[in-house]
Design a protein around this motif. Structure first.
Motif, PDB file in Angstrom:
ATOM      1  N   ALA A  79     -12.220  -6.403 -13.242  1.00  0.00           N
ATOM      2  CA  ALA A  79     -12.224  -4.937 -13.380  1.00  0.00           C
ATOM      3  C   ALA A  79     -11.458  -4.309 -12.214  1.00  0.00           C
ATOM      4  CB  ALA A  79     -13.652  -4.409 -13.417  1.00  0.00           C
ATOM      5  N   GLU A  80     -11.654  -4.867 -11.025  1.00  0.00           N
ATOM      6  CA  GLU A  80     -10.974  -4.353  -9.836  1.00  0.00           C
ATOM      7  C   GLU A  80      -9.463  -4.559  -9.962  1.00  0.00           C
ATOM      8  OE1 GLU A  80     -12.597  -6.139  -6.336  1.00  0.00           O
ATOM      9  OE2 GLU A  80     -11.589  -4.753  -4.999  1.00  0.00           O
ATOM     10  N   ALA A  81      -9.065  -5.748 -10.432  1.00  0.00           N
ATOM     11  CA  ALA A  81      -7.632  -6.035 -10.607  1.00  0.00           C
ATOM     12  C   ALA A  81      -7.026  -5.106 -11.656  1.00  0.00           C
ATOM     13  CB  ALA A  81      -7.438  -7.496 -11.015  1.00  0.00           C
ATOM     14  N   SER A  82      -7.748  -4.869 -12.736  1.00  0.00           N
ATOM     15  CA  SER A  82      -7.256  -3.969 -13.789  1.00  0.00           C
ATOM     16  C   SER A  82      -7.085  -2.550 -13.262  1.00  0.00           C
ATOM     17  CB  SER A  82      -8.216  -3.970 -14.974  1.00  0.00           C
ATOM     18  OG  SER A  82      -8.255  -5.238 -15.573  1.00  0.00           O
ATOM     19  N   ALA A  83      -8.028  -2.098 -12.449  1.00  0.00           N
ATOM     20  CA  ALA A  83      -7.941  -0.751 -11.866  1.00  0.00           C
ATOM     21  C   ALA A  83      -6.719  -0.652 -10.957  1.00  0.00           C
ATOM     22  CB  ALA A  83      -9.216  -0.425 -11.080  1.00  0.00           C
ATOM     23  N   MET A  84      -6.449  -1.719 -10.221  1.00  0.00           N
ATOM     24  CA  MET A  84      -5.297  -1.714  -9.310  1.00  0.00           C
ATOM     25  C   MET A  84      -3.999  -1.710 -10.109  1.00  0.00           C
ATOM     26  SD  MET A  84      -4.245  -4.247  -6.189  1.00  0.00           S
ATOM     27  CE  MET A  84      -5.665  -4.032  -5.165  1.00  0.00           C
ATOM     28  N   ILE A  85      -3.962  -2.468 -11.186  1.00  0.00           N
ATOM     29  CA  ILE A  85      -2.754  -2.495 -12.022  1.00  0.00           C
ATOM     30  C   ILE A  85      -2.506  -1.115 -12.623  1.00  0.00           C
ATOM     31  CG2 ILE A  85      -1.851  -3.376 -14.206  1.00  0.00           C
ATOM     32  CD1 ILE A  85      -3.021  -6.111 -13.438  1.00  0.00           C
ATOM     33  N   ASN A  86      -3.563  -0.446 -13.065  1.00  0.00           N
ATOM     34  CA  ASN A  86      -3.418   0.906 -13.617  1.00  0.00           C
ATOM     35  C   ASN A  86      -2.849   1.849 -12.569  1.00  0.00           C
ATOM     36  OD1 ASN A  86      -4.434   0.133 -16.084  1.00  0.00           O
ATOM     37  ND2 ASN A  86      -6.523   0.788 -15.624  1.00  0.00           N
ATOM     38  N   GLN A  87      -3.344   1.737 -11.358  1.00  0.00           N
ATOM     39  CA  GLN A  87      -2.862   2.603 -10.275  1.00  0.00           C
ATOM     40  C   GLN A  87      -1.397   2.319  -9.979  1.00  0.00           C
ATOM     41  OE1 GLN A  87      -5.603   3.793  -7.492  1.00  0.00           O
ATOM     42  NE2 GLN A  87      -4.238   3.895  -5.743  1.00  0.00           N
ATOM     43  N   ILE A  88      -1.030   1.060  -9.971  1.00  0.00           N
ATOM     44  CA  ILE A  88       0.365   0.683  -9.700  1.00  0.00           C
ATOM     45  C   ILE A  88       1.263   1.191 -10.826  1.00  0.00           C
ATOM     46  CG2 ILE A  88       1.968  -1.264  -9.485  1.00  0.00           C
ATOM     47  CD1 ILE A  88      -0.380  -2.814  -8.171  1.00  0.00           C
ATOM     48  N   ALA A  89       0.802   1.017 -12.053  1.00  0.00           N
ATOM     49  CA  ALA A  89       1.587   1.466 -13.212  1.00  0.00           C
ATOM     50  C   ALA A  89       1.830   2.976 -13.153  1.00  0.00           C
ATOM     51  CB  ALA A  89       0.857   1.088 -14.504  1.00  0.00           C
ATOM     52  N   ASP A  90       0.776   3.726 -12.792  1.00  0.00           N
ATOM     53  CA  ASP A  90       0.931   5.188 -12.655  1.00  0.00           C
ATOM     54  C   ASP A  90       1.904   5.534 -11.545  1.00  0.00           C
ATOM     55  OD1 ASP A  90      -2.532   6.094 -13.392  1.00  0.00           O
ATOM     56  OD2 ASP A  90      -0.773   5.761 -14.678  1.00  0.00           O
ATOM     57  N   CYS A  91       1.895   4.698 -10.516  1.00  0.00           N
ATOM     58  CA  CYS A  91       2.702   4.981  -9.323  1.00  0.00           C
ATOM     59  C   CYS A  91       4.178   4.694  -9.546  1.00  0.00           C
ATOM     60  CB  CYS A  91       2.145   4.136  -8.170  1.00  0.00           C
ATOM     61  SG  CYS A  91       3.204   4.015  -6.733  1.00  0.00           S
ATOM     62  N   ILE A  92       4.514   3.596 -10.221  1.00  0.00           N
ATOM     63  CA  ILE A  92       5.918   3.184 -10.313  1.00  0.00           C
ATOM     64  C   ILE A  92       6.640   3.808 -11.509  1.00  0.00           C
ATOM     65  CG2 ILE A  92       5.522   1.015  -9.096  1.00  0.00           C
ATOM     66  CD1 ILE A  92       5.648  -0.432 -11.773  1.00  0.00           C
ATOM     67  N   THR A  93       5.905   4.593 -12.286  1.00  0.00           N
ATOM     68  CA  THR A  93       6.559   5.226 -13.430  1.00  0.00           C
ATOM     69  C   THR A  93       6.450   6.742 -13.336  1.00  0.00           C
ATOM     70  OG1 THR A  93       4.532   5.073 -14.723  1.00  0.00           O
ATOM     71  CG2 THR A  93       6.130   3.300 -15.011  1.00  0.00           C
ATOM     72  N   LYS A  94       7.456   7.398 -13.909  1.00  0.00           N
ATOM     73  CA  LYS A  94       7.417   8.857 -14.007  1.00  0.00           C
ATOM     74  C   LYS A  94       8.093   9.221 -15.320  1.00  0.00           C
ATOM     75  CE  LYS A  94       8.435  13.084 -11.531  1.00  0.00           C
ATOM     76  NZ  LYS A  94       9.147  13.734 -10.420  1.00  0.00           N
ATOM     77  N   ASP A  95       7.393   9.995 -16.140  1.00  0.00           N
ATOM     78  CA  ASP A  95       7.891  10.356 -17.470  1.00  0.00           C
ATOM     79  C   ASP A  95       8.276   9.100 -18.262  1.00  0.00           C
ATOM     80  OD1 ASP A  95       9.629  13.161 -15.969  1.00  0.00           O
ATOM     81  OD2 ASP A  95       7.604  13.050 -16.843  1.00  0.00           O
ATOM     82  N   ASN A  96       7.437   8.093 -18.160  1.00  0.00           N
ATOM     83  CA  ASN A  96       7.612   6.828 -18.886  1.00  0.00           C
ATOM     84  C   ASN A  96       8.855   6.035 -18.483  1.00  0.00           C
ATOM     85  OD1 ASN A  96       5.266   7.253 -20.409  1.00  0.00           O
ATOM     86  ND2 ASN A  96       6.390   8.556 -21.822  1.00  0.00           N
ATOM     87  N   LYS A  97       9.428   6.383 -17.349  1.00  0.00           N
ATOM     88  CA  LYS A  97      10.575   5.613 -16.854  1.00  0.00           C
ATOM     89  C   LYS A  97      10.221   5.086 -15.472  1.00  0.00           C
ATOM     90  CE  LYS A  97      13.910   8.587 -19.162  1.00  0.00           C
ATOM     91  NZ  LYS A  97      14.882   9.677 -18.966  1.00  0.00           N
ATOM     92  N   LEU A  98      10.940   4.049 -15.077  1.00  0.00           N
ATOM     93  CA  LEU A  98      10.707   3.488 -13.743  1.00  0.00           C
ATOM     94  C   LEU A  98      11.142   4.494 -12.684  1.00  0.00           C
ATOM     95  CD1 LEU A  98      11.710  -0.285 -13.476  1.00  0.00           C
ATOM     96  CD2 LEU A  98       9.531   0.774 -12.993  1.00  0.00           C
TER      97      LEU A  98
END
Lengths: 137, 129
Positions: free
Chosen positions: A42-61
């Protein structure tokens, strides 16, 4: 036939069986309550979600996130105890305890938990995010 | 003859009593493990850490800790039940207890301590550090 002698022997066997059953129950209870809650996935999944939100903007890298500023930009604190390893494939980002990466091919409840996700972004790119968590006590 | 019957009765009574004592000890052990405080401390520490990990600035979180409050009162623990410092959550329900778990989300929270005065532990994620 010595009935009293037989009764005494049976009661010894009875107590021996009772003791074995009690020992088995005690062992199962100790193992059950002694095993910690495993929330690493669960902790790893939460971190991946945070990273995904961080490295993308308007669905682009997002540009501007690299290995040097990754932790500050994504507001992640890996701590001092080397419990985490983070890797973002396409952006060549690798942070944390690199020794944890070798446990991704191995399976076992006591080994660090490795979670990998693929992120699909506009433009046809697929970004692989890998997080290894060894936060146990 | 009467003496034989009395002996058999006594032996049977002792046998039954020993069985009951044995089972009582086993059941008491099971109950003591089931109501173990450290189990609850671990559960709350990990729950709070995961909530902080998933939270974003502006979020307010309220966690019902009435069960923990009751145990802290029984154990006469009046100090901090929850404390958050250096990205580590510590839950302590009695003097010799305590469980700590770290979180990775680098955020500032408005409440860092929880004392046994309310049933709910409320905190707000103010901003990223």
């Amino acid at each position: 036939m010595n009935r009293r002698g037989t009764d005494k022997i049976i009661s010894v066997y009875w107590f021996a069986i009772l003791f074995i059953v009690a020992a088995a129950v005690v062992y199962m209870v100790v193992v059950f309550y002694g095993t910690p809650y495993d929330v690493r996935e669960a902790e790893a999944s939460a971190m991946i979600n945070q990273i995904a939100d961080c490295i993308t903007k308007d669905n682009k890298l997002r540009t501007g996130v690299n290995n040097d500023n990754f932790l500050e930009e994504c507001h992640i604190n890996l701590g001092k105890e080397n419990k985490y390893y983070v890797e973002v494939g396409d952006l060549e980002i690798a942070k944390g305890n690199m020794n944890l990466n070798e446990f991704c091919d191995k399976k076992g409840n006591k080994l660090p938990k490795c979670v990998e996700r693929k992120l699909y972004v506009l433009g046809g790119e697929i970004v692989e995010i890998k997080v290894v968590v060894n936060n146990v006590k | 003859m009467k003496n034989k019957k009395a002996n058999i009765l006594t032996e049977n009574i002792i046998f039954i009593v020993l069985n009951l004592v044995f089972l009582t000890i086993l059941i008491l052990f099971l109950f003591s493990k089931a109501s173990d405080v450290s189990f609850l401390e671990e559960k709350y520490a990990k729950q709070i850490a995961l909530m902080i990990d998933s939270a974003k600035p502006g979020m307010e979180v309220a966690l019902n800790m009435s069960e923990a409050m009751e145990i802290a009162k029984k154990k006469k623990w009046e100090e901090k039940i929850v404390s958050i410092q250096d990205n580590v959550v510590t839950v302590k329900l009695h003097e010799k207890g305590g469980y700590s778990y770290s979180f990775f989300n680098d955020v500032d929270l408005d409440v860092l301590y929880f004392y046994p005065t309310q049933d709910e532990f409320k905190f707000k994620v103010v901003k990223y550090k």
